[in-house]
Write a protein that holds these residues in place. Structure first.
Motif, PDB file in Angstrom:
ATOM      1  N   THR A 190      -2.672  12.381   5.584  1.00 22.88           N
ATOM      2  CA  THR A 190      -3.008  10.996   6.289  1.00 22.88           C
ATOM      3  C   THR A 190      -1.904  10.172   6.638  1.00 22.88           C
ATOM      4  O   THR A 190      -1.802   9.235   7.291  1.00 22.88           O
ATOM      5  N   ASN A 248       6.780   5.858  12.913  1.00 19.57           N
ATOM      6  CA  ASN A 248       5.706   6.479  12.148  1.00 19.57           C
ATOM      7  C   ASN A 248       6.450   7.111  10.902  1.00 19.57           C
ATOM      8  O   ASN A 248       7.647   6.969  10.577  1.00 19.57           O
ATOM      9  N   GLU A 303      -1.383   9.146  10.115  1.00 21.02           N
ATOM     10  CA  GLU A 303      -2.588   8.399  11.049  1.00 21.02           C
ATOM     11  C   GLU A 303      -2.204   7.134  11.433  1.00 21.02           C
ATOM     12  O   GLU A 303      -1.243   6.687  10.643  1.00 21.02           O
ATOM     13  N   PRO A 304      -2.716   6.492  12.435  1.00 19.81           N
ATOM     14  CA  PRO A 304      -2.339   5.186  12.815  1.00 19.81           C
ATOM     15  C   PRO A 304      -2.539   4.082  11.873  1.00 19.81           C
ATOM     16  O   PRO A 304      -1.702   3.047  12.166  1.00 19.81           O
ATOM     17  N   ASN A 305      -3.405   4.274  11.161  1.00 16.74           N
ATOM     18  CA  ASN A 305      -3.646   3.030  10.335  1.00 16.74           C
ATOM     19  C   ASN A 305      -3.070   3.220   8.731  1.00 16.74           C
ATOM     20  O   ASN A 305      -3.300   2.411   7.760  1.00 16.74           O
ATOM     21  N   THR A 306      -2.139   4.208   8.755  1.00 16.33           N
ATOM     22  CA  THR A 306      -1.506   4.365   7.571  1.00 16.33           C
ATOM     23  C   THR A 306      -0.168   3.570   7.821  1.00 16.33           C
ATOM     24  O   THR A 306       0.567   3.527   8.781  1.00 16.33           O
ATOM     25  N   PRO A 307       0.148   2.596   6.629  1.00 15.47           N
ATOM     26  CA  PRO A 307       1.332   1.775   6.557  1.00 15.47           C
ATOM     27  C   PRO A 307       2.367   2.959   6.866  1.00 15.47           C
ATOM     28  O   PRO A 307       2.901   4.063   6.454  1.00 15.47           O
ATOM     29  N   GLU A 360       0.917  -1.020  -0.023  1.00 18.37           N
ATOM     30  CA  GLU A 360       0.132   0.029   0.064  1.00 18.37           C
ATOM     31  C   GLU A 360       0.831   1.259   0.067  1.00 18.37           C
ATOM     32  O   GLU A 360       1.761   1.165   0.599  1.00 18.37           O
TER      33      GLU A 360
END
Lengths: 792, 159, 283
Positions: free
Chosen positions: A151, A166, A154-158, A144
């Motif tokens: 974004t 991060n 954001e926590p759900n971003t790879p 991905e």
């Protein structure tokens, strides 16, 4: 600093004159020497297989078919270079906290942007290399892609780099005064807007090009370089290739445009050097246009939330910005990708006396091509945000946009001073520049015309910008951060037997007229006709050590070094002349190639005769005299981190409300770059800069799909300004020489690009205002303007 | 198996005979086979105009013709414009007006300018700008190029 | 970016060309002016095994005046059209459109047949031929056939040309004194492909008779607007009901976006170019 001011008024003082560029004759006859023009014995040609994915694991690379293709010399994968290359990291210690993983010239285990080089093919010619590229089979496992900077954290971003927790690369906060209190005062008007600046790129007409020779017999490497900073390249290639620095020679002949694009280390260029070393023969790599778009650094791509508080009498009481930018998967080596954001924080609102300023900058990694410093780094963003907010505020409180500037610009008698962000200013002329602009453009008449046009249903707008420009940087820009980037420059001036002057300088020529300016300064200071001055630049083997050309430093720093060296040589020559003529050297001077009596102007001895005496008939000189007809001097800025210039610009536009098309009717720029050495060169530098600024404001944008594919990587689809749509651009000057040098010259190369977008944004919004529309996104395309108008 | 063809043409007044791969385009042939590096390669898709040159009396993109198509043609490049006195005034005007910086667009820009001037184009700035709008210049801002063309039209008219 | 290898033939007459085109043993492309095909080959988006160059077929390059029509050979270049007095006099719509087509150096090579055969949805030529109701003569070894422009452009880069066929010539009715023409396009930069454009021809306008409207650069191909054309029949060009009918047709039209304009923007701009083109035709 004071110095020999006589240099500015003697008859052959070329400073201040529009001398024609001596090297232009070669170029108009098609006799330039660009890297791709070079053909060397046994030279072979490189092409690259690049990643089609923005983010993927490499699971297999099969090069067998490619290796068997006709004319193939070698096929390299990233892992083949591991023994030859020390990985490099694009961070600077003074950008505290900036992080980036090590890079290699070719991707090894994973690809992180579409266009990243993966496999290098070397063949007898470029066409054969491309044929074999098509035979390389790479298995990718797509991952991905992280494309949207908004974004990325954001926590759900790879997470792009598993070594990090991060996708944050850097963040910085500037907080001066008491911003919150000022915004919360009941008696101020607050305007806020979100500004978007698209990704764009330099599009040098000559693409990046490298020809690298390696000679195993003496372990030397010659890099024919299309770029701006030869000594920097020498230092970083030495470090990365583990070759002694003195064994590396960088040669830059003619460079077909650069604008900051050609001052970074690119994997494909480095791979070319490595291949030359492995193959022991010259290797040429010239990026094709598609490769340029997906691998030349991109720039801008900032989202800035800004707000400004003003009192009812127009005084700015507080300014706050929040800048977010995505820089691609790595910070570029060696200058880092942190500078543009840093500049935005440093420069927003810098022309204005603002006590309360807060600026937050966040840089994230993403799976797009890398971003780095391109012409006017940070300036167009900083200027558009501050002056966009300022003109918006002016309309909110019902004040004219000129008047609100008068009330907030630093006063011309207030220097030296500092901005809220800590920038040190001296020798600026904001108020004078604004008044000159108002007069130059006939502001009042233009406003009347605008009103009359509105009555006819024609929507014209006038927009201004007051700006600063970072030029003549000191070691505080890069050197302090640990990069092998010199902020000082050197010049060697040599008198030859015939009386000709040879100057070699560490600054470089990309068409700005550097060589001409060097000749002007040397001829004028020393006292010869400019036709007798020959200039060498762009060769680490023959020029003094220095930084090259970037951040509008060539004339200001390199020119000062030439001035000092020419002046030193003049003193040395007069010493010799005094001995020969048996008179006091103080009674002599040099004019038009002849040593003269300073009082009467009588000719005493020509430089040719003096040269012949010194070089051929030394027996006629006293034995205790050791003539030294060469002098070298170096110069750096010491008292300030940068020498700022200032300017004021205005745009007059007409918006077609049916189509969203904008016609630029006129553009004016008043620039104070200190002493103007060559007006014609400076004017065209500013005009070219304005046109690149117009590009940023209306045309240029690297369009990416959601999965990280660049969609317009061709010249047909990536729009740059062309002749038909450009206005004539009117230039005027104020000359406030910088006290940091004798020459007094500051830079002018960034001004147009840095200032024009702000003026244009303000002009478009001024035109749209009666239609109750506004736009704060660049480029201001017809579609975006139609959407702002609610027409679509 | 790559196909090659023998071609014979005139380039800047000289007769040239060469064997060329059929896929070789004209500008690469001139640059790499003949060493005439004045014509520049900026995009290879016909947009930038840096390879504009004259083939049989008309200005064309050198990257959008094959060398083999130039068999029998008469070609003039920037080198020829200068050395055969056809554009000496234009070269001087480019220098005088600083109508070039890096020089990379200049060969193609001068070819397009020459086309306009020789076709009897008038000294109308917007018409000149339109005519030159197929030639990309990243350095100058175009204004000085227009100035140079206007001057040459005036000079030639005065003769 | 260098073209992939190919075999090359340059026939010197039409029959020889057609013989080559009849071959079925290889993937073949016809090279006309090369201003679109050469970039695609340089990008390796087109990789023909055999390239048949028509630039040696001089019998395909002509502009011929007949009593009722002008016939233009397929290899006639844009620059030839622009310079032709016959075209100036008898095909005024071409005169209006030609300055908008690319740039001089491209017009010096690009051909009417090449552009027609390519059927680029953004190009002007297909729309011009639709508005003029031109007749396209195509030939192969099997003979010739005439195809009305209305039946020639089938879709995105898709035409009625069959394997082995090339365009031989294009016939256009000579303009009569009472005929009126309109052309308007919106390109972000001079010479670029338009964001939206329209070519219009009308047998007469007082009142409107036989109006033909062809939009380009808005969809998969150049399109006529039959409802709008009908609505204007017998009316004046400034008739608001007819214009509303035209806009209604645009509301239902299948616009396709590109990098410069999404479908909604194309729809809006199609209204603008139509309105402005009609205005230029009003007395």
């Amino acid at each position: 600093m004071t110095g020999p001011t006589h240099i500015f008024d003697q008859p052959n003082a070329y400073i201040g004159r529009s001398v024609e560029r001596p090297d232009a004759q070669r170029l108009v006859q098609g006799r330039g020497q660009y890297v791709d023009d070079l053909q060397l014995p046994r030279m072979v040609h490189a092409a690259f297989v690049r990643s089609p994915y923005a983010h993927a694991k490499i699971t297999d690379i099969d090069t067998r078919a490619a290796e068997q293709a006709p004319g193939i010399i070698a096929v390299f994968r990233g892992s083949d270079f591991e023994d030859y290359v020390t990985p490099y990291v694009g961070t600077l210690t003074h950008l505290q906290g900036l992080r980036s993983p090590p890079q290699m010239p070719l991707a090894v285990d994973a690809v992180r942007w579409q266009g990243e080089p993966v496999v290098m093919v070397v063949a007898q010619n470029r066409a054969l290399a491309e044929d074999a590229c098509a035979l390389v089979e790479i298995e990718f496992e797509p991952l991905e892609a992280v494309c949207d900077a908004e974004t990325a954290l954001e926590p759900n971003t790879p997470i792009i780099h598993s070594a990090y927790d991060n996708n944050r690369a850097w963040e910085r906060l500037v907080d001066a005064g008491d911003v919150d209190t000022e915004f919360n005062r009941g008696d101020v008007t607050v305007v806020d807007h979100v500004f978007y600046f698209a990704r764009h790129t330099g599009v040098t007409l000559e693409a990046r090009a490298s020809v690298v020779e390696f000679n195993p017999s003496d372990n030397t490497l010659i890099y024919h370089y299309s770029g701006q900073a030869p000594h920097m390249m020498q230092a970083i290639l030495s470090k990365i290739l583990s070759l002694p620095e003195e064994n590396i020679r960088i040669i830059a002949r003619d460079v077909g445009g650069s604008f900051g694009i050609k001052i970074h280390l690119y994997g494909d260029d480095l791979a070319t050097a490595v291949a030359a070393r492995i193959l022991n023969r010259p290797v040429k790599y010239v990026a094709d246009r598609n490769e340029s778009f997906v691998s030349d650094i991109h720039a801008r791509d900032h989202r800035v939330k800004g707000r400004m508080a003003v009192t009812s009498d127009g005084k700015i009481t507080a300014l706050e910005i929040d800048d977010l930018t995505g820089i691609g998967p790595y910070s570029m080596y060696p200058r880092s990708s942190g500078i543009e954001c840093n500049q935005v924080l440093n420069l927003t609102g810098a022309p204005y006396a603002i006590d309360n300023y807060r600026a937050k900058g966040t840089i994230v990694f993403q799976n797009k091509n890398m971003m780095c410093q391109y012409r006017a780094v940070g300036h167009p963003i900083a200027m558009a945000v501050a002056d966009g907010l300022l003109e918006s505020a002016a309309h909110e409180i019902g004040m004219d946009v000129v008047e609100i500037r008068r009330r907030n610009l630093f006063k011309d008698n207030s220097y030296p001073t500092s901005s809220a962000a800590g920038m040190k200013f001296d020798d600026l002329s904001h108020q004078q520049a604004l008044e000159k602009l108002v007069e130059f453009m006939d502001y009042d008449s233009l406003r009347k015309d605008q009103e009359a046009a509105r009555q006819r249903g024609v929507y014209r707008g006038i927009g201004l910008v007051s700006m600063v420009e970072v030029t003549n940087p000191s070691p505080m820009f890069y050197g302090i951060g640990g990069a092998p980037i010199s902020a000082q420059d050197g010049a060697t001036v040599r008198l030859d037997a015939s009386g000709a002057l040879h100057v070699s300088s560490s600054i470089t020529e990309q068409g700005q007229g550097t060589n001409t300016i060097i000749a002007q300064v040397a001829a004028g200071v020393f006292g010869v006709n400019i036709d007798r001055v020959k200039v060498t630049t762009g060769d680490t083997a023959t020029t003094p050590y220095g930084g090259g050309t970037w951040a509008s430093r060539g004339a200001g720093i390199g020119g000062e070094a030439v001035l000092l060296a020419a002046n030193a040589l003049k003193e040395q020559v007069l010493d010799v002349a005094g001995t020969i003529l048996q008179c006091a050297r103080e009674s002599l001077s040099i004019d038009n190639g002849v040593v003269i009596d300073a009082q009467t102007g009588a000719e005493r001895i020509s430089l040719g005769e003096l040269g012949r005496l010194v070089y051929y008939r030394g027996n006629e000189l006293p034995s205790d005299v050791s003539p030294e007809l060469v002098a070298t001097r170096h110069y750096r800025v010491t008292d300030f981190p940068f020498v700022f210039t200032n300017g004021a610009m205005a745009a007059h536009v007409e918006v077609d409300q049916d189509t969203g098309f904008v016609k630029i009717l006129d553009f004016w720029a008043v620039e104070d770059c200190g002493r103007v050495i060559n007006p014609k060169l400076v004017d065209e530098q500013i005009r070219g800069g304005v046109v690149q600024g117009i590009g940023g404001a209306f045309y240029e944008e690297c369009v990416y799909s959601e999965d990280g594919q660049m969609l317009n990587a061709s010249m047909a689809d990536y729009l740059v300004p062309m002749a038909a749509e450009m206005p004539d651009i009117h230039i005027a000057h104020i000359e406030t020489p910088t006290k940091t040098s004798v020459l007094g010259a500051k830079g002018a190369g960034e001004a147009g690009t840095g200032g024009a977008p702000a003026a244009l944004l303000n002009a478009v919004n001024d035109a749209l205002r009666p239609l109750n529309a506004s736009i704060y996104q660049m480029p201001m395309t017809p579609q975006r303007i139609l959407k702002a108008l609610g027409a679509v | 198996m790559s196909q090659s063809c023998d071609i014979s043409l005139r380039v800047n007044g000289e007769t040239v005979r060469e064997r060329v791969p059929v896929r070789l385009n004209l500008v690469d042939f001139l640059r790499n086979s003949l060493g005439l590096t004045g014509s520049h390669v900026g995009c290879e898709h016909g947009v930038c105009g840096a390879c504009t040159m004259e083939v049989d009396g008309t200005m064309v993109r050198g990257c959008l013709m094959l060398a083999v198509q130039a068999d029998g043609s008469d070609i003039t490049t920037i080198e020829g414009f200068g050395e055969h006195q056809r554009a000496v005034d234009l070269q001087a005007a480019f220098k005088r007006n600083n109508a070039l910086q890096c020089g990379f667009c200049t060969p193609g820009m001068m070819a397009s300018a020459l086309e306009y001037i020789e076709a009897g184009g008038v000294a109308d700035r917007s018409a000149i700008r339109e005519h030159l709008s197929g030639n990309y210049c990243r350095c100058t801002g175009y204004q000085s190029i227009v100035d140079a063309v206007v001057e040459v039209i005036g000079e030639r008219a005065a003769k | 970016m260098k073209a992939a290898d190919f075999a090359y033939e340059k026939p010197d007459n039409l029959n020889a060309a057609l013989e080559l085109l009849a071959r079925e043993d290889c993937d073949m492309q016809v090279l006309a002016g090369g201003q679109s095909l050469m970039p695609m080959m340089n990008f390796r988006l087109a990789q023909p095994e055999l390239l048949v160059d028509l630039n040696g077929v001089s019998e395909l390059s002509f502009i011929e005046e007949q009593p009722e029509t002008i016939t233009i050979g397929a290899m006639t270049r844009y620059a030839n059209l622009a310079a032709s007095d016959v075209i100036k006099e008898h095909v005024p719509l071409f005169q209006m459109a030609l300055p908008h087509i690319a740039h001089s150096a491209v017009r010096n090579r690009g051909t009417i047949g090449g552009s027609t055969a390519l059927a680029d949805p953004a190009a002007e030529m297909p729309a011009l031929l639709l508005a003029l109701e031109a007749t396209i003569t195509v030939v192969s070894v099997g003979g010739a056939r005439e195809i009305p422009a209305n039946d020639f452009f089938l879709g995105l880069y898709e035409t009625a040309l069959q394997d082995g066929e090339i365009i031989k010539s294009i016939a256009i009715k000579k303009a009569k004194p009472q005929n009126r023409f309109g052309f308007y396009e919106l390109a972000r930069r001079h010479g670029d492909y338009a964001m939206a454009g329209v070519a219009i021809a009308s047998t007469s306008i007082d009142p409107v008779c036989d109006l033909r409207i062809a939009l380009f650069s808005v969809s998969d191909k150049a399109h006529r607007l039959p409802h709008a054309e009908l609505a204007f029949e017998g009316e004046n060009l400034d008739d608001t009901e007819a214009r509303d009918a035209a806009f209604q047709e645009l509301d239902d039209f299948d616009f396709r976006g590109d990098l410069n304009a999404d479908g909604d923007t194309k729809r809006h701009l199609a209204r603008v170019v139509l309105t402005r083109a009609l205005e230029t035709m009003m007395p």
